[in-house]
Design a protein around this motif. Structure first.
Motif, PDB file in Angstrom:
ATOM      1  N   UNK A  30       0.814  -1.198   0.000  1.00  0.00           N
ATOM      2  CA  UNK A  30       0.000   0.000   0.000  1.00  0.00           C
ATOM      3  C   UNK A  30       0.860   1.266   0.000  1.00  0.00           C
ATOM      4  N   UNK A  31       1.954   1.218   0.762  1.00  0.00           N
ATOM      5  CA  UNK A  31       2.738   2.430   0.985  1.00  0.00           C
ATOM      6  C   UNK A  31       3.941   2.510   0.049  1.00  0.00           C
ATOM      7  N   UNK A  32       4.153   3.703  -0.494  1.00  0.00           N
ATOM      8  CA  UNK A  32       5.342   3.933  -1.321  1.00  0.00           C
ATOM      9  C   UNK A  32       5.936   5.289  -0.968  1.00  0.00           C
ATOM     10  N   UNK A  33       7.255   5.391  -1.158  1.00  0.00           N
ATOM     11  CA  UNK A  33       7.995   6.559  -0.678  1.00  0.00           C
ATOM     12  C   UNK A  33       9.038   6.991  -1.711  1.00  0.00           C
ATOM     13  N   UNK A  34       9.305   8.277  -1.724  1.00  0.00           N
ATOM     14  CA  UNK A  34      10.450   8.806  -2.480  1.00  0.00           C
ATOM     15  C   UNK A  34      11.357   9.580  -1.516  1.00  0.00           C
ATOM     16  N   UNK A  35      12.645   9.216  -1.559  1.00  0.00           N
ATOM     17  CA  UNK A  35      13.662   9.898  -0.769  1.00  0.00           C
ATOM     18  C   UNK A  35      14.738  10.431  -1.703  1.00  0.00           C
ATOM     19  N   UNK A  36      15.459  11.417  -1.197  1.00  0.00           N
ATOM     20  CA  UNK A  36      16.732  11.728  -1.829  1.00  0.00           C
ATOM     21  C   UNK A  36      17.834  11.461  -0.816  1.00  0.00           C
ATOM     22  N   UNK A  49       3.041   7.941  -0.288  1.00  0.00           N
ATOM     23  CA  UNK A  49       1.656   7.644  -0.658  1.00  0.00           C
ATOM     24  C   UNK A  49       1.228   6.377   0.063  1.00  0.00           C
ATOM     25  N   UNK A  50       0.045   6.380   0.655  1.00  0.00           N
ATOM     26  CA  UNK A  50      -0.431   5.193   1.347  1.00  0.00           C
ATOM     27  C   UNK A  50      -1.625   4.549   0.657  1.00  0.00           C
ATOM     28  N   UNK A  51      -1.935   5.063  -0.530  1.00  0.00           N
ATOM     29  CA  UNK A  51      -3.015   4.459  -1.300  1.00  0.00           C
ATOM     30  C   UNK A  51      -3.009   5.078  -2.698  1.00  0.00           C
ATOM     31  N   UNK A  52      -3.696   4.421  -3.595  1.00  0.00           N
ATOM     32  CA  UNK A  52      -3.798   4.968  -4.954  1.00  0.00           C
ATOM     33  C   UNK A  52      -4.417   6.358  -4.886  1.00  0.00           C
ATOM     34  N   UNK A  53      -3.836   7.261  -5.626  1.00  0.00           N
ATOM     35  CA  UNK A  53      -4.270   8.662  -5.729  1.00  0.00           C
ATOM     36  C   UNK A  53      -4.107   9.455  -4.431  1.00  0.00           C
ATOM     37  N   UNK A  54      -3.539   8.833  -3.405  1.00  0.00           N
ATOM     38  CA  UNK A  54      -3.274   9.564  -2.163  1.00  0.00           C
ATOM     39  C   UNK A  54      -1.798   9.924  -2.119  1.00  0.00           C
ATOM     40  N   UNK A  55      -1.515  11.121  -1.625  1.00  0.00           N
ATOM     41  CA  UNK A  55      -0.125  11.525  -1.481  1.00  0.00           C
ATOM     42  C   UNK A  55      -0.004  12.457  -0.292  1.00  0.00           C
ATOM     43  N   UNK A  56       1.167  12.402   0.322  1.00  0.00           N
ATOM     44  CA  UNK A  56       1.450  13.266   1.460  1.00  0.00           C
ATOM     45  C   UNK A  56       2.846  13.857   1.292  1.00  0.00           C
ATOM     46  N   UNK A  92      10.919   3.505  -2.201  1.00  0.00           N
ATOM     47  CA  UNK A  92      10.727   2.413  -1.260  1.00  0.00           C
ATOM     48  C   UNK A  92       9.248   2.072  -1.182  1.00  0.00           C
ATOM     49  N   UNK A  93       8.970   0.840  -0.767  1.00  0.00           N
ATOM     50  CA  UNK A  93       7.580   0.451  -0.548  1.00  0.00           C
ATOM     51  C   UNK A  93       7.491  -0.343   0.742  1.00  0.00           C
ATOM     52  N   UNK A  94       6.262  -0.473   1.257  1.00  0.00           N
ATOM     53  CA  UNK A  94       6.055  -1.237   2.474  1.00  0.00           C
ATOM     54  C   UNK A  94       4.589  -1.539   2.671  1.00  0.00           C
ATOM     55  N   UNK A  95       4.342  -2.607   3.433  1.00  0.00           N
ATOM     56  CA  UNK A  95       2.962  -2.964   3.771  1.00  0.00           C
ATOM     57  C   UNK A  95       2.442  -1.939   4.758  1.00  0.00           C
ATOM     58  N   UNK A  96       1.221  -1.480   4.567  1.00  0.00           N
ATOM     59  CA  UNK A  96       0.707  -0.459   5.462  1.00  0.00           C
ATOM     60  C   UNK A  96      -0.746  -0.643   5.809  1.00  0.00           C
ATOM     61  N   UNK A  97      -1.125   0.014   6.871  1.00  0.00           N
ATOM     62  CA  UNK A  97      -2.530   0.130   7.234  1.00  0.00           C
ATOM     63  C   UNK A  97      -2.801   1.620   7.296  1.00  0.00           C
ATOM     64  N   UNK A  98      -3.354   2.121   6.233  1.00  0.00           N
ATOM     65  CA  UNK A  98      -3.466   3.556   6.123  1.00  0.00           C
ATOM     66  C   UNK A  98      -2.087   4.143   6.028  1.00  0.00           C
ATOM     67  N   UNK A 101       3.049   2.094   8.479  1.00  0.00           N
ATOM     68  CA  UNK A 101       3.694   0.903   7.948  1.00  0.00           C
ATOM     69  C   UNK A 101       3.522  -0.259   8.917  1.00  0.00           C
ATOM     70  N   UNK A 102       3.113  -1.384   8.372  1.00  0.00           N
ATOM     71  CA  UNK A 102       3.074  -2.596   9.181  1.00  0.00           C
ATOM     72  C   UNK A 102       4.489  -3.128   9.313  1.00  0.00           C
ATOM     73  N   UNK A 103       4.905  -3.414  10.523  1.00  0.00           N
ATOM     74  CA  UNK A 103       6.260  -3.891  10.814  1.00  0.00           C
ATOM     75  C   UNK A 103       7.329  -2.847  10.501  1.00  0.00           C
ATOM     76  N   UNK A 104       6.912  -1.742   9.950  1.00  0.00           N
ATOM     77  CA  UNK A 104       7.835  -0.632   9.699  1.00  0.00           C
ATOM     78  C   UNK A 104       9.005  -0.994   8.802  1.00  0.00           C
ATOM     79  N   UNK A 105       8.848  -1.990   7.978  1.00  0.00           N
ATOM     80  CA  UNK A 105       9.915  -2.359   7.068  1.00  0.00           C
ATOM     81  C   UNK A 105       9.667  -1.712   5.720  1.00  0.00           C
ATOM     82  N   UNK A 106      10.690  -1.057   5.217  1.00  0.00           N
ATOM     83  CA  UNK A 106      10.617  -0.504   3.877  1.00  0.00           C
ATOM     84  C   UNK A 106      11.588  -1.260   2.978  1.00  0.00           C
TER      85      UNK A 106
END
Lengths: 117, 108
Positions: A30-36, A49-56, A92-98, A101-106
């Protein structure tokens, strides 16, 4: 095995160009991230982003935007590239609930080294 | 403020020597902390999590709430341990905050 694929390892662009960095994950996360990643500064979060079309916004969103039209793909956009955006970009990506991150692993991609001339 | 500090940019040790990579954090409450590692020409990956209390590749890390530290230790460094190490803290929003990173160089 989780796979996070970034479309380019190296990119060279000119100042003012619009730049697209693509990231695809194959684990239905569910979760995806961009870092520099910059020496001495560590990893700084640009957007997530924690869902399609969602971004923070992350910590350094200025000069960047993102798009997540499909669950597996998260794009980083530099609207008008500048020399101070020369950097290594990590997805990065990770399993999330909203938002959490579940288990906080990316899981990270190999990175895109962008040079803006 | 939630923050992670890795005071050493570069740590250089000889093979077989003990190694300690320092990590200090700022967080009110019970923190969740991690170490990520990036070997040369490889992607960044999770090394260990404090909640697991595990030892990975001979590395351990103990959470010290009194000193707000989560130092990474290994009694006998190996050349293949040479890498960039990042300490990370889960923030209240569920995201990870990374430190500045420490480059470990293990010399033969």
């Amino acid at each position: 095995d989780v796979k996070v694929t970034q479309s380019s390892r190296y990119l060279v662009k000119r100042t003012g160009e619009k730049v697209f960095l693509e990231c695809v994950q194959d684990m239905d996360h569910e979760n995806m991230f961009w870092y520099r990643q910059d020496p001495g500064l560590g990893l700084r979060l640009i957007y997530f982003s924690y869902d399609v079309k969602m971004k923070e916004k992350g910590d350094i969103p200025e000069g960047y935007s993102v798009s997540r039209e499909k669950k597996e793909r998260f794009s980083l956009i530099l609207e008008s590239a500048s020399t101070n955006q020369t950097s290594m970009y990590l997805c990065a990506s990770g399993v999330g609930q909203g938002i959490v991150l579940t288990k906080n692993i990316q899981y990270f991609g190999a990175g895109t080294r962008l040079s803006v001339l | 403020a939630q923050r992670v500090t890795q005071p050493e940019k570069l740590l250089s040790v000889f093979k077989g020597a003990p190694v300690e990579l320092k990590c200090n954090y700022s967080y009110s409450g019970s923190p969740e902390l991690f170490w990520y590692v990036q070997y040369s020409r490889q992607r960044l990956q999770l090394l260990l999590r404090h909640i697991s209390r595990e030892s990975i590749k001979g590395f351990t890390a103990d959470l010290n709430k009194g000193e707000t530290s989560f130092h990474l230790k290994k009694p006998f460094a190996q050349e293949e341990d040479s890498a960039m190490y990042y300490c990370a803290l889960k923030d209240r929003g569920g995201k990870l905050i990374f430190g500045q990173g420490t480059e470990l160089s293990v010399k033969p």
